[in-house]
Structure formats: C-alpha cells, structure tokens
Write an enzyme that holds these catalytic residues in place. Sequence first.
Site, PDB file in Angstrom:
ATOM      1  N   LYS A 119       0.810  -1.211   0.000  1.00  0.00           N
ATOM      2  CA  LYS A 119       0.000   0.000   0.000  1.00  0.00           C
ATOM      3  C   LYS A 119       0.851   1.272   0.000  1.00  0.00           C
ATOM      4  O   LYS A 119       0.458   2.281  -0.581  1.00  0.00           O
ATOM      5  CB  LYS A 119      -0.926  -0.003   1.216  1.00  0.00           C
ATOM      6  CG  LYS A 119      -2.040  -1.045   1.139  1.00  0.00           C
ATOM      7  CD  LYS A 119      -2.911  -0.992   2.400  1.00  0.00           C
ATOM      8  CE  LYS A 119      -3.660  -2.281   2.649  1.00  0.00           C
ATOM      9  NZ  LYS A 119      -4.932  -2.413   1.982  1.00  0.00           N
ATOM     10  N   LYS A 161      -2.529   0.901   8.969  1.00  0.00           N
ATOM     11  CA  LYS A 161      -2.770  -0.131   7.951  1.00  0.00           C
ATOM     12  C   LYS A 161      -1.512  -0.930   7.698  1.00  0.00           C
ATOM     13  O   LYS A 161      -0.444  -0.355   7.484  1.00  0.00           O
ATOM     14  CB  LYS A 161      -3.129   0.516   6.608  1.00  0.00           C
ATOM     15  CG  LYS A 161      -4.531   0.960   6.443  1.00  0.00           C
ATOM     16  CD  LYS A 161      -4.749   1.353   4.981  1.00  0.00           C
ATOM     17  CE  LYS A 161      -6.111   1.965   4.793  1.00  0.00           C
ATOM     18  NZ  LYS A 161      -6.328   2.388   3.401  1.00  0.00           N
ATOM     19  N   GLY A 168      -9.494  -6.347   4.392  1.00  0.00           N
ATOM     20  CA  GLY A 168      -9.941  -5.701   5.622  1.00  0.00           C
ATOM     21  C   GLY A 168      -9.138  -6.091   6.845  1.00  0.00           C
ATOM     22  O   GLY A 168      -9.373  -5.607   7.942  1.00  0.00           O
ATOM     23  N   ARG A 300      -6.610  -7.926  -9.595  1.00  0.00           N
ATOM     24  CA  ARG A 300      -7.268  -9.210  -9.806  1.00  0.00           C
ATOM     25  C   ARG A 300      -8.749  -8.967 -10.023  1.00  0.00           C
ATOM     26  O   ARG A 300      -9.222  -7.842  -9.961  1.00  0.00           O
ATOM     27  CB  ARG A 300      -7.106 -10.071  -8.557  1.00  0.00           C
ATOM     28  CG  ARG A 300      -7.590  -9.317  -7.328  1.00  0.00           C
ATOM     29  CD  ARG A 300      -7.704 -10.190  -6.109  1.00  0.00           C
ATOM     30  NE  ARG A 300      -7.708  -9.421  -4.883  1.00  0.00           N
ATOM     31  CZ  ARG A 300      -8.770  -8.850  -4.333  1.00  0.00           C
ATOM     32  NH1 ARG A 300      -9.943  -8.929  -4.905  1.00  0.00           N
ATOM     33  NH2 ARG A 300      -8.677  -8.161  -3.213  1.00  0.00           N
TER      34      ARG A 300
HETATM   35  P1  ADP Z   1      -7.953  -3.867   2.273  1.00  0.00           P
HETATM   36  O1  ADP Z   1      -6.775  -4.007   1.379  1.00  0.00           O
HETATM   37  O2  ADP Z   1      -7.809  -4.694   3.502  1.00  0.00           O
HETATM   38  O3  ADP Z   1      -9.252  -4.045   1.586  1.00  0.00           O
HETATM   39  P2  ADP Z   1      -8.282  -0.987   2.129  1.00  0.00           P
HETATM   40  O4  ADP Z   1      -7.132  -0.110   2.184  1.00  0.00           O
HETATM   41  O5  ADP Z   1      -8.900  -1.242   0.803  1.00  0.00           O
HETATM   42  O6  ADP Z   1      -7.900  -2.384   2.804  1.00  0.00           O
HETATM   43  O7  ADP Z   1      -9.401  -0.479   3.105  1.00  0.00           O
HETATM   44  C1  ADP Z   1     -10.538  -1.230   3.439  1.00  0.00           C
HETATM   45  C2  ADP Z   1     -11.614  -0.372   4.049  1.00  0.00           C
HETATM   46  O8  ADP Z   1     -11.148   0.359   5.175  1.00  0.00           O
HETATM   47  C3  ADP Z   1     -12.126   0.694   3.123  1.00  0.00           C
HETATM   48  O9  ADP Z   1     -13.121   0.220   2.288  1.00  0.00           O
HETATM   49  C4  ADP Z   1     -12.653   1.742   4.074  1.00  0.00           C
HETATM   50  O10 ADP Z   1     -13.900   1.397   4.556  1.00  0.00           O
HETATM   51  C5  ADP Z   1     -11.718   1.656   5.230  1.00  0.00           C
HETATM   52  N1  ADP Z   1     -10.671   2.669   5.123  1.00  0.00           N
HETATM   53  C6  ADP Z   1      -9.495   2.526   4.498  1.00  0.00           C
HETATM   54  N2  ADP Z   1      -8.778   3.649   4.589  1.00  0.00           N
HETATM   55  C7  ADP Z   1      -9.499   4.536   5.298  1.00  0.00           C
HETATM   56  C8  ADP Z   1      -9.294   5.875   5.752  1.00  0.00           C
HETATM   57  N3  ADP Z   1      -8.174   6.530   5.507  1.00  0.00           N
HETATM   58  N4  ADP Z   1     -10.279   6.464   6.449  1.00  0.00           N
HETATM   59  C9  ADP Z   1     -11.428   5.808   6.729  1.00  0.00           C
HETATM   60  N5  ADP Z   1     -11.670   4.552   6.357  1.00  0.00           N
HETATM   61  C10 ADP Z   1     -10.731   3.901   5.653  1.00  0.00           C
END
Ligand code: ADP
Length: 616
Positions: A119, A161, A168, A300
């Site tokens: 990321k 993260k 998630g 993907r």
């Molecule tokens: P993953 O790779 O695990 O799917 P993501 O980075 O796509 O992780 O984030 C998953 C979810 O987390 C998003 O759909 C959103 O709901 C929440 N999220 C991610 N980043 C943020 C942020 N900066 N602020 C608020 N919610 C977030």
Amino acid sequence: MTKQITSLLIANRGEIACRIIRTAREMGIRTVAVYSDADARALHVQQADEAVHIGPSPARESYLIGDKIIAAAKATGAEAIHPGYGFLSENAEFAQAVIDAGLVWVGPKPSSITAMGLKDAAKKLMTDAGVPVTPGYMGENQDPAFLAERASEIGYPVLIKAVAGGGGKGMRKVDAPGDFIEALASCQREAAASFGNDHVLIEKYILTPRHIEVQVFGDTHGNVVHLFERDCSLQRRHQKVIEEAPAPGMDEVTREALCAAAVRAAQAVDYVGAGTIEFIADASEGLRADRIWFMEMNTRLQVEHPVTEEITGVDLVEWQLRVASGEPLPLAQDGLSIDGWAMEARLYAEDPAKGFLPSIGTLELFQLSEADGGRIDTGVYEGGAVSPFYDPMVAKLIAYGADREEARLTLSEMLEDSAVWPVKTNSAFLINALEHPDFVAGTVDTGLIGRDGDAMTAEPMPSAQALTNAAMALVPRSLQAGFRLNAPDVRSAPFLLDGKRVEVDLHGPGAEELAPAMLVAEKGAVWQLSPWRAEGNAGGAAGDGAILSPMPGKVIAVEVAAGDTVTKGQKLLTLEAMKMEHSLTAPFDGVVAELNVAAGAQVQVEALLVRIEKEE
Ligand code: ADP
C-alpha cells in the site's frame, strides 16, 4: 499475437472457482480444478472437467503452494492458470513462475502486481501519476514512538494499515493518542501472522467515508477502459457486506473525474486484465470529485465483480480469458454504458448474534432463491460442508433491477427466501442492513454497522404464527385433546427452540405421530423446534456460562483469571481462527469459575475454555 486458450486450470476454490468454470465452459475451454483434502467433494471439483489433489486442508499446504499448482497444470496439459481472488492471485512471484513455466497467466504482468502490492509503494506511485491519495505517513521508519508522532501530526482519528494488508485485515482505527501504541502492536501482530510482513502506514481517518471503487480493464494492445464504479460502503470491520453498482448519489461530472483517475492509475502500471482501483470519499457533503482519494489497487478480479457485470452486460471472466489470449478488449470506452442497478450480498456461514463467529459443519439444508431477476454465485451445496479451513462465504446473492429500489427489494426477497441449517448464516443481518433507513436512502458510510450494528445483529426469533405452525406438526392430536380436557383455557405448551425453552400457542390440527424435531424457516433464518422434555433440558445454551471454542484455533490472549468478577459483554479471551482475531465475551455478570486455557494454547472446536458462574 493471439492464441485462444483451450484449457484452463483454476487455482482457487469455492464460488469463484465455480464462477470461472461457468464462463470457461461457455467458451468451450476445458477446465481443471485443484483441491485440498477438505475439498475432495467440493462443488468446484465436481464441476471441472478434471481435478487434481494438491495437498492437505490448510491453504498454506495446498492452495498457497505455487509449485504444486504449476505441476498440476503441467500434468493435465492445462495451458493457462486463472488465480481467482485471494490465495495466489496477487502474488507476483507466482505469476512469474507461471509464465516461466511456459503457461499463460490470466492476470496482470508481475511488475504491475508488485507496483501495487504494497500500500505504501502504491500510494507513492499514484501521487506521481497525478492521482489524489489519502493524506498520511507511508515511510520506512517503523519505530512506535516515531509512528505515534506522525499520527499526532496527521491528526486523530487515524488508521493504522498493514502495508501488505488486504481483505480488511491488518487495520486499526485509533481515536486518541493514548490508544495508539496498543493498537499498533495488535495491528502488527495480525499483519505478521496474516501477511508475513508487519510494516504499517498511518492514514488520516476519513470521516463519513464511503468506499467507491472503479473496475478497470487493460489489454496487451495498450487499451485501458473503465467499467464504471461500485459502492462498497456497507462494511463490517472494513470488510464488505453489501456492494452495489452504480454508486448512489454519483453525478456524471464526478463519475467522469473518478473513472478518468482510475484509468490513469491503471495506465501508470501498464495494466493488463481486470483490476479495481479503490477510492475513499469524504461524503460529508455528498460525492465530490475533490474529496475522493486513491486507497489501493486490487490487481485481480474482485469478489463483487458481478454487480458490474449486471449493469454493463459484460462477462468479466470472458474478457479476462480473451485478454490473456492476446485479443484486444471486446469493447472501447464509448461502447460501455450503465443499464439499471445491481446489488450483491455476501452470505457468510457465521453467527451475527455471537460476534460473527464462523459457523462450520454439514449443510443439511442449503436452499437459496433467485426470486425474480436474481443471480446466485455459490461454491457449496446441500449435503456438502463448510470447513474451518477457508473463508466462510458460502454464496453471493446478486439482484438486478431497473432502479436501485427494485434491486434492493429483490435482494431482500432472495435473502428472506433462503434457508440454511444447521450452519448459521448472516442472512437476517443482511436483511436488517438492507432495511436500514440510511441504506434505503443510499447514504451509507463505512461506519454504519459499527454504530447501528447491534440492532442488525439481534438474534432473530420466529414469529408466533411460524412457531404455532411448526408446533402443530410436532404435537400429536391425542396430546392436543389432552390439553383441552385438562385445562380448557390453556392452549400453549413448552417446546425447545434451538435448545431454549419457549412457550408456543397451539391452534389448529396436529399430526398423529410425535415428530422428534422440526425446522422453522422464516425471513432468512432457520431454527429447530423440538418437543419439551421434563428431563434433559437443563444446562442448555440459555443461562449456561460455559464458553466453548466455536471452532479450532489458537488462544492468543487471555484477559481474565480464575475467580475474577466479570460483567456481561466483557472480553474474556481472544481466539485466532481462520486468520482472524475473535473476542469471546462474558454472556452475563458473574465470576470466572473455570479457566482452562492460557495464551498460546491450540484448542479444538467445542473445547470448554472458560466457565462463568452467576454470583449468588
Ligand atoms: P484492504 O486491502 O484490507 O481491503 P483498504 O485499504 O482497501 O484495505 O481499506 C478497506 C476499508 O477500510 C475501506 O473500504 C474503508 O472502509 C476503510 N478505510 C481505508 N482507509 C481509510 C481511511 N483513511 N479512512 C477511513 N476509512 C478507511
């Protein structure tokens, strides 16, 4: 150069393997499945033309071993490998190994996967490509005190993260500086266990966040198109629950800006095949182009790809296979448009009333309804099993309608008509979510379930009428006559509903024979009703403080000691199972009468972990 693929190995299981087999078959492509011990009788194995056993049940000993999968392709003469989602789908090394073995990889170039794989690196790349990214710290320094300082600079709330995270997992929202260090440690622990990489980044937590993503597609001739957006804002602990396309409240100008940014993102990594650019929107004032930021790219096919298929009429798996064969994209951007509305619900084998613990076992009843305009993508069948080894999603229910309301009502109907037993599902929870006023209005933000989830997860109860109907079939007529004789006004009797005593009104004709037990199905939930017996009922689930392990797993933290006083809902211990952390909590106020495990213990399903006793 094009060379039509004629045989395909699917390096996956469950619904996505079945989904890929369906299109491959329509295209006249021979299919090869792979399977673990637990999946010997799985649906994807039955549906494929051929199947190869690749090892024991745990995914890391089977589905995650690239060499075994490549060997299976070689042994069966498969020309190409489709990875599905999850498992090895975003593993650049595996993609490269497939190519090096002289096979066709149905996916993007390994270099594109690598560029978007972490990321932090992806965010840097996107910034350079002029794609707006969420503000935050994405550097190398992982010192806890240093990260805590960055978090304070960014301003709370922040989101920690795992850079290698996905699905998630490996994410912690932190509201105040005092909670940062503990959340960081927990996030790193989960990241190390799940992804083998404990590096994290810190992001500003976006308030009123909506998750909007864009489906993109590239080919080997330099074309990249988008297939519009999906809204996946209804989430539980950052995992998608219900997805839809298009996004409610999206105007044409914002859509154009967003989709153009997605195409730029895909072009920046020379993208080939199906991909998704995920954005997060600050929707405090609706969807605005200047308040939507890149989060990550998934290199993907996504779980929720069917909603895009439903509104565009495109078979995305067919496009994947054509592009992998070297063909140009079947349609150019101006040939693509949105028609109608589609919504998808993820049906999980889990128990919302018990903290969403996965529910495993034989699917003695597994009946889903397509209603009118519905589509079901599943990988299990009645009589088959949900095993503890893999993701507990058992089906995707996809509804299509001329407009959003039509799709929503159809999806609700599909869920209401579903009946799964004795494995529990989240069906009633999904129905409640679909009926939430914010969902109906199309203004869901990702925090909705966190705020209002309790009302949605309440244990469903059958209606009095449904209970009466079922009870009448259980009670012999002679017994009913007895009620009348002995106590003319009393027309109710005790029964056991999933092991708990309930009093049921009795009206109407009963059966001649006493049936031992009966299933009551209503509104997507199923219960077992059996006759009440004077003895043998005690110690049932109700009021019993025995905390059993709901599945095989590892105890990673114990929060209480024997003799402690606990209050209802208090966390007792944390169990890691199916790669997730699950909290087990006290069912009522009491004392810890028995504590049978310590952190680190491996436990079997139904092992007695803790027993809480009510205080006298
Ligand atoms: P993953 O790779 O695990 O799917 P993501 O980075 O796509 O992780 O984030 C998953 C979810 O987390 C998003 O759909 C959103 O709901 C929440 N999220 C991610 N980043 C943020 C942020 N900066 N602020 C608020 N919610 C977030």
